[in-house]
Scaffold this motif. Structure first.
Motif, PDB file in Angstrom:
ATOM      1  N   GLY A 159      28.051  37.560  32.549  1.00  0.00           N
ATOM      2  CA  GLY A 159      28.689  36.815  33.484  1.00  0.00           C
ATOM      3  C   GLY A 159      29.005  37.696  35.015  1.00  0.00           C
ATOM      4  N   THR A 160      28.681  38.898  34.658  1.00  0.00           N
ATOM      5  CA  THR A 160      28.906  39.885  36.016  1.00  0.00           C
ATOM      6  C   THR A 160      27.803  40.883  35.966  1.00  0.00           C
ATOM      7  OG1 THR A 160      30.432  41.398  34.826  1.00  0.00           O
ATOM      8  CG2 THR A 160      31.527  39.640  35.888  1.00  0.00           C
ATOM      9  N   VAL A 161      27.496  41.271  37.301  1.00  0.00           N
ATOM     10  CA  VAL A 161      26.501  42.332  37.368  1.00  0.00           C
ATOM     11  C   VAL A 161      26.945  43.867  36.662  1.00  0.00           C
ATOM     12  CG1 VAL A 161      25.229  44.138  38.997  1.00  0.00           C
ATOM     13  CG2 VAL A 161      25.348  41.481  39.232  1.00  0.00           C
ATOM     14  N   THR A 162      28.489  43.975  36.814  1.00  0.00           N
ATOM     15  CA  THR A 162      29.061  45.169  36.158  1.00  0.00           C
ATOM     16  C   THR A 162      28.981  45.369  34.853  1.00  0.00           C
ATOM     17  OG1 THR A 162      30.922  45.053  38.161  1.00  0.00           O
ATOM     18  CG2 THR A 162      31.485  46.526  36.105  1.00  0.00           C
ATOM     19  N   GLU A 163      29.312  44.360  33.959  1.00  0.00           N
ATOM     20  CA  GLU A 163      29.128  44.136  32.449  1.00  0.00           C
ATOM     21  C   GLU A 163      27.818  44.521  32.117  1.00  0.00           C
ATOM     22  OE1 GLU A 163      31.532  41.642  30.459  1.00  0.00           O
ATOM     23  OE2 GLU A 163      32.951  41.463  31.959  1.00  0.00           O
ATOM     24  N   ALA A 164      26.793  43.779  32.783  1.00  0.00           N
ATOM     25  CA  ALA A 164      25.571  43.772  32.673  1.00  0.00           C
ATOM     26  C   ALA A 164      24.878  45.297  32.497  1.00  0.00           C
ATOM     27  CB  ALA A 164      24.595  42.797  33.324  1.00  0.00           C
ATOM     28  N   GLY A 172      10.680  31.966  42.521  1.00  0.00           N
ATOM     29  CA  GLY A 172      10.763  31.271  43.653  1.00  0.00           C
ATOM     30  C   GLY A 172      11.871  30.315  43.584  1.00  0.00           C
ATOM     31  N   PHE A 173      13.099  30.550  43.009  1.00  0.00           N
ATOM     32  CA  PHE A 173      14.075  29.903  43.130  1.00  0.00           C
ATOM     33  C   PHE A 173      15.459  30.785  42.819  1.00  0.00           C
ATOM     34  CE2 PHE A 173      12.401  28.654  38.917  1.00  0.00           C
ATOM     35  CZ  PHE A 173      13.248  29.134  37.911  1.00  0.00           C
ATOM     36  N   GLN A 174      16.782  30.350  43.075  1.00  0.00           N
ATOM     37  CA  GLN A 174      17.971  31.023  42.927  1.00  0.00           C
ATOM     38  C   GLN A 174      18.132  30.709  41.594  1.00  0.00           C
ATOM     39  OE1 GLN A 174      21.206  29.731  45.548  1.00  0.00           O
ATOM     40  NE2 GLN A 174      22.649  31.592  44.830  1.00  0.00           N
ATOM     41  N   LEU A 175      18.768  32.061  40.799  1.00  0.00           N
ATOM     42  CA  LEU A 175      19.210  32.033  39.594  1.00  0.00           C
ATOM     43  C   LEU A 175      20.723  32.119  39.281  1.00  0.00           C
ATOM     44  CD1 LEU A 175      16.706  34.947  38.309  1.00  0.00           C
ATOM     45  CD2 LEU A 175      16.600  32.709  37.888  1.00  0.00           C
ATOM     46  N   PHE A 176      21.482  32.478  40.322  1.00  0.00           N
ATOM     47  CA  PHE A 176      22.883  32.584  40.056  1.00  0.00           C
ATOM     48  C   PHE A 176      23.637  32.161  41.262  1.00  0.00           C
ATOM     49  CE2 PHE A 176      21.236  35.949  37.224  1.00  0.00           C
ATOM     50  CZ  PHE A 176      21.814  35.470  36.171  1.00  0.00           C
ATOM     51  N   GLN A 177      24.965  31.598  41.030  1.00  0.00           N
ATOM     52  CA  GLN A 177      25.876  31.281  42.350  1.00  0.00           C
ATOM     53  C   GLN A 177      27.105  31.875  41.811  1.00  0.00           C
ATOM     54  OE1 GLN A 177      26.092  27.177  42.029  1.00  0.00           O
ATOM     55  NE2 GLN A 177      24.227  26.919  43.642  1.00  0.00           N
ATOM     56  N   ARG A 178      27.718  32.702  42.942  1.00  0.00           N
ATOM     57  CA  ARG A 178      28.722  33.424  42.487  1.00  0.00           C
ATOM     58  C   ARG A 178      30.093  32.493  42.865  1.00  0.00           C
ATOM     59  NH1 ARG A 178      30.172  38.725  42.416  1.00  0.00           N
ATOM     60  NH2 ARG A 178      28.046  39.213  43.205  1.00  0.00           N
ATOM     61  N   SER A 179      31.012  32.641  41.829  1.00  0.00           N
ATOM     62  CA  SER A 179      32.290  31.797  41.630  1.00  0.00           C
ATOM     63  C   SER A 179      33.374  32.790  41.364  1.00  0.00           C
ATOM     64  CB  SER A 179      32.321  30.778  40.436  1.00  0.00           C
ATOM     65  OG  SER A 179      33.319  30.194  40.423  1.00  0.00           O
ATOM     66  N   SER A 180      34.240  33.281  42.348  1.00  0.00           N
ATOM     67  CA  SER A 180      35.106  34.288  42.273  1.00  0.00           C
ATOM     68  C   SER A 180      34.260  35.597  41.952  1.00  0.00           C
ATOM     69  CB  SER A 180      36.018  34.125  41.196  1.00  0.00           C
ATOM     70  OG  SER A 180      37.130  35.042  41.189  1.00  0.00           O
ATOM     71  N   ARG A 181      34.426  36.207  40.904  1.00  0.00           N
ATOM     72  CA  ARG A 181      33.814  37.398  40.311  1.00  0.00           C
ATOM     73  C   ARG A 181      32.508  37.215  39.470  1.00  0.00           C
ATOM     74  NH1 ARG A 181      38.568  42.195  39.548  1.00  0.00           N
ATOM     75  NH2 ARG A 181      39.499  41.917  41.889  1.00  0.00           N
ATOM     76  N   ILE A 182      32.490  36.023  39.114  1.00  0.00           N
ATOM     77  CA  ILE A 182      31.769  35.471  38.084  1.00  0.00           C
ATOM     78  C   ILE A 182      30.322  35.027  38.612  1.00  0.00           C
ATOM     79  CG2 ILE A 182      31.270  34.099  35.948  1.00  0.00           C
ATOM     80  CD1 ILE A 182      33.199  36.256  35.659  1.00  0.00           C
ATOM     81  N   LEU A 183      29.344  35.261  37.944  1.00  0.00           N
ATOM     82  CA  LEU A 183      27.860  34.945  38.521  1.00  0.00           C
ATOM     83  C   LEU A 183      27.642  33.642  37.529  1.00  0.00           C
ATOM     84  CD1 LEU A 183      25.805  37.938  39.012  1.00  0.00           C
ATOM     85  CD2 LEU A 183      26.874  36.548  40.817  1.00  0.00           C
TER      86      LEU A 183
END
Length: 296
Positions: free
Chosen positions: A18-23, A46-57
């Motif tokens: 859910g986050t780049v940090t943990e990944a 060719g498409f968006q993979l994530f939307q940011r919601s607070s600190r969670i992707l």
């Protein structure tokens, strides 16, 4: 389109954490490296993979569809790795067996146990398939043996009847028929009935027998194995007609097994393709199966 494994691994890990940090922590690389891999993958697909919601992707709908394919592909890679490790460890000493669910809890484990005593170094793989036709198809492709309740009609198979069991009516303890010495079809009229699944050939034979007798049952429950049927009977959900040994049925608590008046029998049949040469371990397994017949 050039998609790399590193991009896929980063994508899968971000979905899981859910986050780049943990990944980044899981992958052992920097956060900018993870972000760059995700951006590169988005550019490729060719498409968006994530939307940011607070600190969670949060994965987009497209990403959710993609990650299902990714997990399936990675599972396939893991299977290849396991197979390669098995080949490295066991060489060609590998037995493959496919069975219908009915025999997966009782007969097949006993045969594999005897096989393991003779071939402790060998690997054995047991697959379970829902119906006889699928089992036959898999044996025709690459499995050493199949076990079903019927001898195959295809002349390219050879077969061995392992057991030919009687048919019993299974009742919950305290059922009004439990004092009978023999149960007839008409005794089960309008009873709640627990059946094998509809793809079972033995189920077809049972249904055809009741239809010929003109007996209506309340077809409320169905499942794959004799054991599961008996457990449902023991919980008072209905009655059943099953094929098994009397000693095995008596070992299941809460059930009473009585002889059932019908020209039916329940077979367990081992079969194999005549088009494929036997390996040494397949020969050993066949000898074990043949000895099990004389032991019975």
């Amino acid at each position: 389109m050039k998609i790399t494994f590193r991009q896929i691994d980063a994508f899968r890990t971000v979905v899981s954490t859910g986050t780049v940090t943990e990944a980044a922590t899981v992958l052992g690389i920097s956060q900018p490296a993870v972000s760059r891999l995700i951006s590169d993958l988005e550019a490729e697909v060719g498409f968006q993979l994530f939307q940011r919601s607070s600190r969670i992707l949060v994965p987009t709908e497209e990403a959710r569809l993609l990650v299902g394919e990714v997990r399936q592909a990675i599972s396939g890679m893991e299977h290849i790795k396991q197979a390669a490790a098995a080949i490295a460890r066991f060489g060609h000493a590998r037995l493959t067996l496919v069975t219908t669910p009915t025999f997966s809890t009782h007969l097949v484990p006993e045969l594999i146990e005897r096989f393991a005593a003779v071939r402790p170094e060998a690997m054995a793989r047991m697959e379970i398939e829902a119906n006889d036709d699928t089992v036959e198809w898999l044996v025709s492709q690459n499995f050493d043996f199949g076990i079903t309740s019927n001898e195959p009609m295809n002349p390219s198979f050879d077969s061995l009847v392992l057991n030919n069991e009687d048919v019993y009516c299974v009742l919950p303890k305290g059922h009004h028929l439990s004092g009978r010495a023999l149960v007839h079809a008409h005794d089960l009229a309008n009873e709640s009935f627990i059946s094998y699944i509809s793809t079972s050939r033995f189920r077809f034979e049972i249904d055809r027998f009741f239809a010929a007798k003109g007996v209506e049952r309340r077809m409320q429950y169905e499942t794959r194995t004799t054991d599961a049927i008996c457990r449902l009977v023991a919980h008072g959900l209905g009655v059943a007609v099953v094929g098994s040994s009397e000693s095995y049925l008596k070992s299941i608590p809460g059930c009473i097994a009585l002889p059932f008046a019908a020209p039916l029998s329940f077979r367990s049949v081992l079969f194999w393709s005549k088009q494929r040469a036997f390996s040494a371990v397949a020969n050993d397994f066949l000898e074990i199966a043949q000895k099990s017949i004389s032991a019975n």
